[in-house]
Design a protein around this motif. Structure first.
Motif, PDB file in Angstrom:
ATOM      1  N   VAL A   1      44.604  50.239  44.873  1.00  0.00           N
ATOM      2  CA  VAL A   1      45.316  48.695  45.548  1.00  0.00           C
ATOM      3  C   VAL A   1      44.528  47.552  45.451  1.00  0.00           C
ATOM      4  O   VAL A   1      43.421  47.646  46.192  1.00  0.00           O
ATOM      5  N   PRO A   2      43.546  47.193  43.932  1.00  0.00           N
ATOM      6  CA  PRO A   2      42.818  46.647  43.621  1.00  0.00           C
ATOM      7  C   PRO A   2      43.437  45.196  43.975  1.00  0.00           C
ATOM      8  O   PRO A   2      44.394  44.547  43.814  1.00  0.00           O
ATOM      9  N   SER A   3      42.314  43.979  44.462  1.00  0.00           N
ATOM     10  CA  SER A   3      42.837  43.006  44.586  1.00  0.00           C
ATOM     11  C   SER A   3      42.870  41.871  43.520  1.00  0.00           C
ATOM     12  O   SER A   3      42.822  40.764  43.332  1.00  0.00           O
ATOM     13  N   ASP A   4      41.418  42.336  42.264  1.00  0.00           N
ATOM     14  CA  ASP A   4      42.402  41.735  41.217  1.00  0.00           C
ATOM     15  C   ASP A   4      42.619  42.956  39.734  1.00  0.00           C
ATOM     16  O   ASP A   4      42.256  43.963  40.468  1.00  0.00           O
ATOM     17  N   THR A   5      43.527  41.741  38.703  1.00  0.00           N
ATOM     18  CA  THR A   5      43.364  42.670  37.908  1.00  0.00           C
ATOM     19  C   THR A   5      42.098  43.498  37.052  1.00  0.00           C
ATOM     20  O   THR A   5      41.224  43.231  36.803  1.00  0.00           O
ATOM     21  N   LEU A   6      42.168  45.039  37.059  1.00  0.00           N
ATOM     22  CA  LEU A   6      41.050  45.906  36.230  1.00  0.00           C
ATOM     23  C   LEU A   6      40.830  46.089  34.787  1.00  0.00           C
ATOM     24  O   LEU A   6      42.154  45.386  34.463  1.00  0.00           O
ATOM     25  N   THR A   7      39.812  45.980  34.128  1.00  0.00           N
ATOM     26  CA  THR A   7      39.411  45.412  32.808  1.00  0.00           C
ATOM     27  C   THR A   7      39.925  46.915  32.457  1.00  0.00           C
ATOM     28  O   THR A   7      39.178  48.210  33.220  1.00  0.00           O
ATOM     29  N   ALA A   8      39.632  47.391  31.137  1.00  0.00           N
ATOM     30  CA  ALA A   8      39.481  49.407  30.722  1.00  0.00           C
ATOM     31  C   ALA A   8      38.597  49.907  31.197  1.00  0.00           C
ATOM     32  O   ALA A   8      39.075  51.071  31.556  1.00  0.00           O
ATOM     33  N   ASP A   9      37.289  49.182  30.783  1.00  0.00           N
ATOM     34  CA  ASP A   9      35.986  49.899  31.495  1.00  0.00           C
ATOM     35  C   ASP A   9      36.417  50.630  32.262  1.00  0.00           C
ATOM     36  O   ASP A   9      35.445  51.121  33.285  1.00  0.00           O
ATOM     37  N   VAL A  10      36.356  48.893  33.455  1.00  0.00           N
ATOM     38  CA  VAL A  10      36.378  49.464  35.136  1.00  0.00           C
ATOM     39  C   VAL A  10      37.318  51.189  35.313  1.00  0.00           C
ATOM     40  O   VAL A  10      37.371  51.734  36.296  1.00  0.00           O
ATOM     41  N   ALA A  11      38.608  50.683  34.480  1.00  0.00           N
ATOM     42  CA  ALA A  11      39.584  51.501  34.982  1.00  0.00           C
ATOM     43  C   ALA A  11      39.471  52.988  34.534  1.00  0.00           C
ATOM     44  O   ALA A  11      39.736  54.112  35.348  1.00  0.00           O
TER      45      ALA A  11
ATOM     46  N   GLY B   1      59.638  27.860  31.871  1.00  0.00           N
ATOM     47  CA  GLY B   1      58.032  27.866  31.558  1.00  0.00           C
ATOM     48  C   GLY B   1      57.766  28.362  32.726  1.00  0.00           C
ATOM     49  O   GLY B   1      57.497  28.331  33.130  1.00  0.00           O
ATOM     50  N   VAL B   2      56.830  30.320  31.282  1.00  0.00           N
ATOM     51  CA  VAL B   2      56.371  30.571  32.455  1.00  0.00           C
ATOM     52  C   VAL B   2      54.709  29.946  32.677  1.00  0.00           C
ATOM     53  O   VAL B   2      54.183  29.333  31.779  1.00  0.00           O
ATOM     54  N   LEU B   3      54.291  30.220  33.563  1.00  0.00           N
ATOM     55  CA  LEU B   3      52.730  29.063  33.685  1.00  0.00           C
ATOM     56  C   LEU B   3      51.680  30.073  33.548  1.00  0.00           C
ATOM     57  O   LEU B   3      50.752  30.245  32.975  1.00  0.00           O
ATOM     58  N   GLU B   4      51.506  31.158  34.468  1.00  0.00           N
ATOM     59  CA  GLU B   4      51.013  32.332  34.490  1.00  0.00           C
ATOM     60  C   GLU B   4      51.695  33.024  34.520  1.00  0.00           C
ATOM     61  O   GLU B   4      53.008  33.909  35.438  1.00  0.00           O
ATOM     62  N   GLN B   5      50.875  34.957  34.504  1.00  0.00           N
ATOM     63  CA  GLN B   5      51.398  36.134  35.310  1.00  0.00           C
ATOM     64  C   GLN B   5      49.938  36.315  36.042  1.00  0.00           C
ATOM     65  O   GLN B   5      49.107  35.921  36.517  1.00  0.00           O
ATOM     66  N   SER B   6      50.787  37.350  36.870  1.00  0.00           N
ATOM     67  CA  SER B   6      49.472  38.573  38.260  1.00  0.00           C
ATOM     68  C   SER B   6      50.194  39.849  37.801  1.00  0.00           C
ATOM     69  O   SER B   6      51.162  40.146  37.871  1.00  0.00           O
ATOM     70  N   TRP B   7      49.064  40.768  37.396  1.00  0.00           N
ATOM     71  CA  TRP B   7      49.289  42.235  37.549  1.00  0.00           C
ATOM     72  C   TRP B   7      48.210  42.776  38.170  1.00  0.00           C
ATOM     73  O   TRP B   7      47.352  43.335  38.015  1.00  0.00           O
ATOM     74  N   ARG B   8      48.824  42.244  39.337  1.00  0.00           N
ATOM     75  CA  ARG B   8      47.299  42.213  40.698  1.00  0.00           C
ATOM     76  C   ARG B   8      48.601  42.056  42.388  1.00  0.00           C
ATOM     77  O   ARG B   8      49.592  41.522  41.868  1.00  0.00           O
ATOM     78  N   LEU B   9      47.488  42.307  42.957  1.00  0.00           N
ATOM     79  CA  LEU B   9      48.032  42.388  44.768  1.00  0.00           C
ATOM     80  C   LEU B   9      48.896  41.040  45.275  1.00  0.00           C
ATOM     81  O   LEU B   9      47.784  39.751  44.033  1.00  0.00           O
ATOM     82  N   GLY B  10      49.125  40.330  44.907  1.00  0.00           N
ATOM     83  CA  GLY B  10      49.740  39.267  45.170  1.00  0.00           C
ATOM     84  C   GLY B  10      50.994  38.178  46.414  1.00  0.00           C
ATOM     85  O   GLY B  10      51.351  39.320  47.286  1.00  0.00           O
ATOM     86  N   GLY B  11      50.804  37.011  46.260  1.00  0.00           N
ATOM     87  CA  GLY B  11      51.314  36.711  48.068  1.00  0.00           C
ATOM     88  C   GLY B  11      52.214  37.286  48.192  1.00  0.00           C
ATOM     89  O   GLY B  11      53.046  37.008  49.637  1.00  0.00           O
ATOM     90  N   ALA B  12      53.872  37.504  46.913  1.00  0.00           N
ATOM     91  CA  ALA B  12      54.825  37.870  47.355  1.00  0.00           C
ATOM     92  C   ALA B  12      54.985  39.661  47.201  1.00  0.00           C
ATOM     93  O   ALA B  12      56.374  40.306  48.119  1.00  0.00           O
ATOM     94  N   THR B  13      53.835  40.044  47.372  1.00  0.00           N
ATOM     95  CA  THR B  13      53.755  41.994  47.652  1.00  0.00           C
ATOM     96  C   THR B  13      54.175  42.016  48.838  1.00  0.00           C
ATOM     97  O   THR B  13      55.106  42.800  48.754  1.00  0.00           O
ATOM     98  N   GLY B  14      53.722  41.248  49.906  1.00  0.00           N
ATOM     99  CA  GLY B  14      54.768  41.781  51.392  1.00  0.00           C
ATOM    100  C   GLY B  14      56.082  42.143  51.475  1.00  0.00           C
ATOM    101  O   GLY B  14      57.120  43.581  51.783  1.00  0.00           O
TER     102      GLY B  14
END
Length: 350
Positions: free
Chosen positions: A43-53, A281-294
């Motif tokens: 459960v990472p705090s940020d979106t991971l890059t492919a090399d790290v994954a 319009g979509v402002l941005e994406q979040s592909w990580r743990l976020g404020g709404a995760t709870g």
């Protein structure tokens, strides 16, 4: 990133609850130098890059709560908009196809990686009204500035470090006039459970009196976006926001080979453009743990515990100062954060 006291505690509690959803043990913070037995779920705090994954042995969306991208910039808001012209600076891996295909699902704007391109983009957008400057990696609206003329634009750009701009980029976007409604549209999958949702974000004032994210109110359904769009009581603006978020997501899957995610969230702004027309319009994406995760986890827990349940309403709150917490709330953090001060973060299910 995201390593304040309350963010660490929130991430740990989310990871515990996700481990429970998967019926496995929570093993604490991941240490890169430690020996871990496969399979590993993180459960990472940020979106991971492919090399790290790859280094961690993560091969697909079922291996993490979050997302993996082929290039670091793909996990930030700079992918949302096109470059200012054909000669503009761009990072390795940039594709023109993504901003072209999502043009009808986002606001008017540009992504830039140099001061010259930023000035060109800002001057073009200023002909229609005020412009919002958004650092690529900032979250929750932090670091954003609205400019109304070229003088203010240049003054703002003088404060942007050239090396940081070249590495991460900057977004310049039309500024919607108040009131602006920000929808949250997303999808989460843990094990065999999958939920899609729409909701509305709330703001609050932090201990310094600044307006910040205060939580989200979500409606979750079991299944994908098709199930969410089949809801009979969707307001037209909500339906539009869901359709725009789905288009943004499906285009990301098509345009960025190697991208996968088990947690996707899209902020959709709805308000009036500088010219006075209605905009969404979509402002941005979040592909990580976020404020709404709870609230997301609360919905998944309901679907697990009540197999016949198809629809759940859940809310998450971030409240500053001394506040009473509902007795039925799931508390993710309560204490005095060294940066944020007194804060409580909790989730309730309707």
């Amino acid at each position: 990133m995201f390593d304040s006291d309350h963010e660490q505690a929130t991430r740990a509690e989310a990871a515990r609850r996700i481990a429970n959803l998967r019926n496995v043990a929570f093993r604490g913070e991941y240490e890169r130098c430690a020996s871990h037995q496969a399979p590993l779920y993180v459960v990472p705090s940020d979106t991971l890059t492919a090399d790290v994954a790859h280094e961690m042995g993560l091969r697909g969306a079922s291996d993490l709560f979050g997302g993996v991208v082929p290039w670091r910039f793909v996990g930030t808001k700079v992918i949302t908009h096109p470059l200012v012209d054909a000669a503009a600076v761009a990072p390795i891996g940039w594709t023109h196809a993504f901003p072209e295909r999502v043009a009808g699902a986002v606001l008017r704007g540009f992504s830039v990686f140099s001061h010259d391109d930023a000035r060109k983009a800002g001057e073009l957008l200023l002909t229609a009204g005020p412009v919002r400057l958004k650092p690529a990696c900032a979250t929750g609206g932090r670091g954003q500035t609205v400019v109304h003329d070229a003088t203010a634009l240049n003054r703002c750009l003088e404060e942007v470090d050239a090396a940081e701009l070249a590495e991460h980029g900057l977004v310049l976007e039309e500024n919607l006039s108040e009131p602006v409604l920000t929808l949250s549209v997303g999808q989460v999958a843990v094990g065999d459970l999958r939920a899609s949702y729409h909701g509305v974000q709330r703001t609050t004032r932090n201990n310094d009196g600044l307006v910040v994210y205060g939580g989200s109110d979500l409606t979750l359904v079991q299944g994908g976006f098709d199930v969410l769009l089949a809801e009979p009581d969707l307001a037209p603006d909500v339906r539009l926001g869901i359709e725009q978020a789905r288009r943004y997501h499906e285009t990301a899957v098509d345009c960025f080979p190697g991208f996968f995610a088990s947690r996707i969230n899209y902020d959709v702004a709805q308000g009036c453009s500088p010219a006075g027309g209605r905009r969404s319009g979509v402002l941005e994406q979040s592909w990580r743990l976020g404020g709404a995760t709870g609230a997301e986890i609360a919905g998944l827990e309901c679907f697990r515990d009540r197999p016949g349940c198809q629809r759940v309403r859940a809310s998450c709150f971030e409240v500053y100062g001394t506040q009473e917490v509902p007795t039925d709330a799931t508390v993710y953090y309560r204490g005095v954060d060294r940066q944020a001060g007194t804060l409580v973060k909790y989730t309730v299910v309707a």
